[in-house]
Design a protein around this motif. Structure first.
Motif, PDB file in Angstrom:
ATOM      1  N   THR A 340      36.396 -39.254  19.239  1.00 32.27           N
ATOM      2  CA  THR A 340      35.938 -39.422  20.415  1.00 32.27           C
ATOM      3  C   THR A 340      34.237 -39.402  20.501  1.00 32.27           C
ATOM      4  OG1 THR A 340      37.889 -38.789  21.422  1.00 32.27           O
ATOM      5  CG2 THR A 340      35.929 -38.739  22.824  1.00 32.27           C
ATOM      6  N   LEU A 341      33.571 -40.669  20.875  1.00 32.48           N
ATOM      7  CA  LEU A 341      32.217 -40.494  20.992  1.00 32.48           C
ATOM      8  C   LEU A 341      31.873 -40.000  22.283  1.00 32.48           C
ATOM      9  CD1 LEU A 341      31.513 -44.212  19.637  1.00 32.48           C
ATOM     10  CD2 LEU A 341      31.285 -42.158  18.297  1.00 32.48           C
ATOM     11  N   GLY A 342      30.466 -39.346  22.367  1.00 34.85           N
ATOM     12  CA  GLY A 342      30.053 -38.720  23.471  1.00 34.85           C
ATOM     13  C   GLY A 342      31.025 -37.322  23.648  1.00 34.85           C
ATOM     14  N   GLY A 343      30.680 -36.420  24.715  1.00 32.66           N
ATOM     15  CA  GLY A 343      31.256 -35.105  24.892  1.00 32.66           C
ATOM     16  C   GLY A 343      30.226 -34.394  25.479  1.00 32.66           C
ATOM     17  N   VAL A 344      30.447 -32.951  25.337  1.00 35.86           N
ATOM     18  CA  VAL A 344      29.662 -31.892  25.834  1.00 35.86           C
ATOM     19  C   VAL A 344      28.287 -32.106  25.363  1.00 35.86           C
ATOM     20  CG1 VAL A 344      29.062 -29.506  25.716  1.00 35.86           C
ATOM     21  CG2 VAL A 344      31.482 -30.534  25.901  1.00 35.86           C
ATOM     22  N   ASP A 345      27.128 -32.383  25.972  1.00 42.58           N
ATOM     23  CA  ASP A 345      25.721 -32.625  25.483  1.00 42.58           C
ATOM     24  C   ASP A 345      25.298 -31.533  24.721  1.00 42.58           C
ATOM     25  OD1 ASP A 345      23.162 -33.276  25.363  1.00 42.58           O
ATOM     26  OD2 ASP A 345      23.065 -33.754  27.691  1.00 42.58           O
ATOM     27  N   THR A 346      24.882 -31.806  23.612  1.00 44.78           N
ATOM     28  CA  THR A 346      24.510 -30.942  22.541  1.00 44.78           C
ATOM     29  C   THR A 346      23.111 -30.224  23.051  1.00 44.78           C
ATOM     30  OG1 THR A 346      23.490 -32.663  21.345  1.00 44.78           O
ATOM     31  CG2 THR A 346      25.632 -31.975  20.654  1.00 44.78           C
ATOM     32  N   ASP A 347      22.450 -30.900  23.982  1.00 43.76           N
ATOM     33  CA  ASP A 347      21.077 -30.292  24.604  1.00 43.76           C
ATOM     34  C   ASP A 347      21.413 -29.073  25.343  1.00 43.76           C
ATOM     35  OD1 ASP A 347      19.450 -32.122  23.527  1.00 43.76           O
ATOM     36  OD2 ASP A 347      19.281 -33.343  25.312  1.00 43.76           O
ATOM     37  N   GLU A 348      22.902 -28.693  25.656  1.00 43.91           N
ATOM     38  CA  GLU A 348      23.104 -27.516  26.297  1.00 43.91           C
ATOM     39  C   GLU A 348      23.744 -26.602  25.366  1.00 43.91           C
ATOM     40  OE1 GLU A 348      23.402 -27.247  29.679  1.00 43.91           O
ATOM     41  OE2 GLU A 348      24.014 -29.477  30.482  1.00 43.91           O
ATOM     42  N   LEU A 349      23.553 -26.726  24.139  1.00 47.73           N
ATOM     43  CA  LEU A 349      24.028 -25.812  23.115  1.00 47.73           C
ATOM     44  C   LEU A 349      23.036 -25.461  22.097  1.00 47.73           C
ATOM     45  CD1 LEU A 349      27.348 -27.712  22.253  1.00 47.73           C
ATOM     46  CD2 LEU A 349      27.080 -25.873  24.155  1.00 47.73           C
ATOM     47  N   SER A 350      23.246 -24.261  21.709  1.00 49.43           N
ATOM     48  CA  SER A 350      22.404 -23.658  20.722  1.00 49.43           C
ATOM     49  C   SER A 350      22.806 -24.336  19.141  1.00 49.43           C
ATOM     50  CB  SER A 350      22.504 -22.226  20.455  1.00 49.43           C
ATOM     51  OG  SER A 350      22.013 -21.724  19.272  1.00 49.43           O
ATOM     52  N   SER A 351      22.069 -25.075  18.597  1.00 48.37           N
ATOM     53  CA  SER A 351      22.425 -25.607  17.190  1.00 48.37           C
ATOM     54  C   SER A 351      22.864 -24.689  16.062  1.00 48.37           C
ATOM     55  CB  SER A 351      21.364 -26.644  16.788  1.00 48.37           C
ATOM     56  OG  SER A 351      20.052 -25.845  16.261  1.00 48.37           O
ATOM     57  N   LYS A 352      22.362 -23.385  16.407  1.00 51.23           N
ATOM     58  CA  LYS A 352      22.416 -22.497  15.264  1.00 51.23           C
ATOM     59  C   LYS A 352      23.835 -21.806  15.582  1.00 51.23           C
ATOM     60  CE  LYS A 352      20.619 -18.592  12.685  1.00 51.23           C
ATOM     61  NZ  LYS A 352      19.941 -17.383  13.166  1.00 51.23           N
ATOM     62  N   THR A 353      24.585 -21.597  16.682  1.00 55.24           N
ATOM     63  CA  THR A 353      25.538 -20.690  16.984  1.00 55.24           C
ATOM     64  C   THR A 353      26.522 -21.509  17.798  1.00 55.24           C
ATOM     65  OG1 THR A 353      24.562 -19.977  19.116  1.00 55.24           O
ATOM     66  CG2 THR A 353      24.082 -18.693  17.286  1.00 55.24           C
ATOM     67  N   MET A 354      26.190 -22.825  18.223  1.00 58.35           N
ATOM     68  CA  MET A 354      27.044 -23.494  19.213  1.00 58.35           C
ATOM     69  C   MET A 354      27.484 -22.908  20.527  1.00 58.35           C
ATOM     70  SD  MET A 354      27.842 -26.006  17.115  1.00 58.35           S
ATOM     71  CE  MET A 354      26.693 -25.957  15.595  1.00 58.35           C
ATOM     72  N   GLU A 355      26.571 -21.674  20.901  1.00 57.90           N
ATOM     73  CA  GLU A 355      26.701 -21.230  22.062  1.00 57.90           C
ATOM     74  C   GLU A 355      26.006 -22.072  23.424  1.00 57.90           C
ATOM     75  OE1 GLU A 355      26.384 -16.683  24.171  1.00 57.90           O
ATOM     76  OE2 GLU A 355      25.370 -17.173  22.248  1.00 57.90           O
ATOM     77  N   ALA A 356      26.582 -21.878  24.563  1.00 60.13           N
ATOM     78  CA  ALA A 356      25.958 -22.689  25.683  1.00 60.13           C
ATOM     79  C   ALA A 356      24.840 -21.847  26.019  1.00 60.13           C
ATOM     80  CB  ALA A 356      27.045 -22.667  26.842  1.00 60.13           C
ATOM     81  N   LYS A 357      23.866 -22.341  26.401  1.00 55.66           N
ATOM     82  CA  LYS A 357      22.365 -21.801  26.614  1.00 55.66           C
ATOM     83  C   LYS A 357      22.501 -21.152  27.825  1.00 55.66           C
ATOM     84  CE  LYS A 357      19.646 -25.030  23.950  1.00 55.66           C
ATOM     85  NZ  LYS A 357      18.836 -26.512  23.876  1.00 55.66           N
ATOM     86  N   SER A 358      22.954 -21.970  28.803  1.00 58.26           N
ATOM     87  CA  SER A 358      23.009 -21.343  30.199  1.00 58.26           C
ATOM     88  C   SER A 358      24.234 -20.362  30.528  1.00 58.26           C
ATOM     89  CB  SER A 358      22.935 -22.379  31.190  1.00 58.26           C
ATOM     90  OG  SER A 358      24.123 -23.304  30.799  1.00 58.26           O
ATOM     91  N   VAL A 359      25.002 -20.128  29.486  1.00 53.35           N
ATOM     92  CA  VAL A 359      26.517 -19.354  29.640  1.00 53.35           C
ATOM     93  C   VAL A 359      26.602 -18.159  28.597  1.00 53.35           C
ATOM     94  CG1 VAL A 359      28.966 -19.440  30.403  1.00 53.35           C
ATOM     95  CG2 VAL A 359      27.493 -21.330  31.054  1.00 53.35           C
ATOM     96  N   PRO A 360      26.125 -17.383  28.487  1.00 54.24           N
ATOM     97  CA  PRO A 360      26.331 -16.359  27.385  1.00 54.24           C
ATOM     98  C   PRO A 360      27.984 -16.174  27.019  1.00 54.24           C
ATOM     99  CG  PRO A 360      24.641 -15.737  28.930  1.00 54.24           C
ATOM    100  CD  PRO A 360      25.292 -16.904  29.640  1.00 54.24           C
ATOM    101  N   GLY A 361      28.132 -16.181  25.943  1.00 56.93           N
ATOM    102  CA  GLY A 361      29.509 -15.911  25.444  1.00 56.93           C
ATOM    103  C   GLY A 361      30.333 -17.165  25.310  1.00 56.93           C
ATOM    104  N   LEU A 362      29.942 -18.463  25.854  1.00 59.76           N
ATOM    105  CA  LEU A 362      30.901 -19.789  25.925  1.00 59.76           C
ATOM    106  C   LEU A 362      30.294 -20.545  24.835  1.00 59.76           C
ATOM    107  CD1 LEU A 362      33.062 -21.525  27.314  1.00 59.76           C
ATOM    108  CD2 LEU A 362      31.120 -22.347  28.756  1.00 59.76           C
ATOM    109  N   PHE A 363      31.206 -20.749  23.834  1.00 59.40           N
ATOM    110  CA  PHE A 363      30.825 -21.731  22.674  1.00 59.40           C
ATOM    111  C   PHE A 363      31.918 -23.038  22.895  1.00 59.40           C
ATOM    112  CE2 PHE A 363      29.899 -17.313  21.854  1.00 59.40           C
ATOM    113  CZ  PHE A 363      29.130 -17.308  20.923  1.00 59.40           C
ATOM    114  N   PHE A 364      31.204 -24.130  21.930  1.00 62.36           N
ATOM    115  CA  PHE A 364      32.127 -25.400  21.997  1.00 62.36           C
ATOM    116  C   PHE A 364      31.852 -25.583  20.178  1.00 62.36           C
ATOM    117  CE2 PHE A 364      31.062 -25.061  26.289  1.00 62.36           C
ATOM    118  CZ  PHE A 364      32.040 -25.554  26.855  1.00 62.36           C
TER     119      PHE A 364
END
Length: 394
Positions: A340-364
């Protein structure tokens, strides 16, 4: 309410890899999935042999809104690291074209390996579990309501995959979770997917079903792939088509070179010099399947001897063979798409940990985010690399 350090939703490639990585850090890990079986997409991949990675993995093999996003995870868990894991478990494998690695025996071996790693690391896997609600409480813990029990965790990892292959239970659930927590989700569409004919094309080309030829296919943006092209009842498939589908937009033309690496003008000239009275049909049928030649070109033209063709006809033949231009009707969609192309915007995530920048503890991890690899083991490598990145941080 049962508490775990880490809960992972999704028992696919990325989820299982993440579970083992987190478990080995001493984290109490629970994997939840509504399926009856773990790793279902792995089991059917690569014709049941699982193209589990590629010898040469580069960031350029991935499509992502942010081209730099994939670099960190791929550098820290490389294809050589996964190959080492496969070898440690005694799985025999072989290399095919373009560095693709497949199991000698069965994709089941990869699933067994991942489940064994989870067991060794202490990660628990619970299947046939439906999740009805997810929230975050005032203490910063995630709370999950399921049909089995209620759970809480410090780290929640979303490994639910994309929309491809709905028969295997694919759903937009991961996107809904991202949106629930205020993360941006980019529009999705099917990738690594066959093209379908327009009705008038179908009538003309359906008789070619089953024919495969080497090709170089170019998309409107100039992206090119040189691999096999396959004619089917419904349209065009084969590795070259699946690859180019990731770079195609509805209504755009694709250009196909049916004799890649050859100089068609020179070949025609040589044939004319050596066999001037040979029919064009016979000349072209030495280079391309006869059925294809007869569908592509007019009967009256094919019946001409080479020395009867005028310069303009020879020139047009070269153009038609080297850059056959087609506007396809569409794709077969998620039903047969590999990604599937697209999906959760990677700008929302840390490229090192995959954690959501705005939601501590939530990973994709894996396919749920806006990262798609080429055909050839790259999507599995992203599952392994992103899974490990999150597993080392969750």
């Amino acid at each position: 309410m049962k508490h775990h350090d880490v809960i992972i939703i999704g028992a696919g490639a990325a989820g299982l890899m993440c579970a083992a990585a987190a478990g080995y850090r001493g984290r109490d890990v629970l994997v939840l999935d509504n399926a009856k079986q773990a790793g279902r997409k792995i089991l059917i991949s690569g014709g049941g042999r699982c193209n589990f990675t590629n010898q040469k993995v580069e960031p350029s093999n991935f499509i992502c809104g942010n081209g730099h996003f994939v670099k960190s995870a791929l550098a820290r868990y490389r294809s050589s690291d996964f190959i080492e894991l496969v070898e440690r478990h005694g799985i025999e494998y072989h290399e095919r074209d373009h560095g693709q690695l497949f199991c000698n025996d069965s994709a089941k071996e990869i699933v067994t390996m991942l489940l064994t790693e989870c067991e060794w690391s202490g990660a628990q896997i619970q299947l046939r579990t439906e999740i009805s609600n997810i929230s975050k409480n005032s203490d910063g813990l995630f709370e999950l309501t399921t049909d089995k029990a209620q759970y809480s965790c410090e780290s929640l990892v979303i490994a639910t995959g994309g929309l491809s292959m709905p028969k295997l239970g694919a759903s937009p659930y991961g996107y809904h979770i991202a949106e629930q927590f205020g993360l941006k989700v980019l529009s999705t569409h099917a990738g690594l997917v066959p093209f379908t004919w327009h009705s008038e094309q179908k009538q003309r080309f359906e008789p070619l079903s089953g024919i495969a030829v080497p090709s170089t296919i170019t998309a409107k943006d100039g992206t090119q792939f040189s691999e096999a092209l396959l004619f089917t009842h419904r349209g065009l498939s084969g590795p070259a088509i699946l690859q180019i589908s990731n770079y195609w937009n509805p209504g755009e033309a694709i250009s196909i070179n049916l004799l890649p690496g050859e100089d068609v003008r020179a070949k025609l000239q040589l044939a004319l010099t050596n066999s001037p009275k040979q029919s064009l049909r016979n000349a072209l049928s030495q280079w391309l399947p006869k059925r294809l030649v007869e569908v592509l070109f007019e009967e009256s033209l094919l019946n001409k001897a080479l020395n009867q063709l005028v310069h303009a006809e020879l020139e047009q033949l070269a153009v038609d063979i080297e850059s056959w231009t087609l506007v396809m009707n569409g794709t077969e969609g998620y039903r047969t798409a590999e990604v599937t192309l697209g999906g959760v915007d990677t700008d929302e995530l840390s490229s090192k940990t995959m954690e959501a920048k705005s939601v501590p503890g939530l990973f994709f991890v894996g396919e749920v985010m806006d990262v798609s690899g080429w055909l050839g083991g790259f999507n599995f490598q992203w599952a392994w690399s992103s899974g490990v990145a999150a597993g080392q941080a969750a």
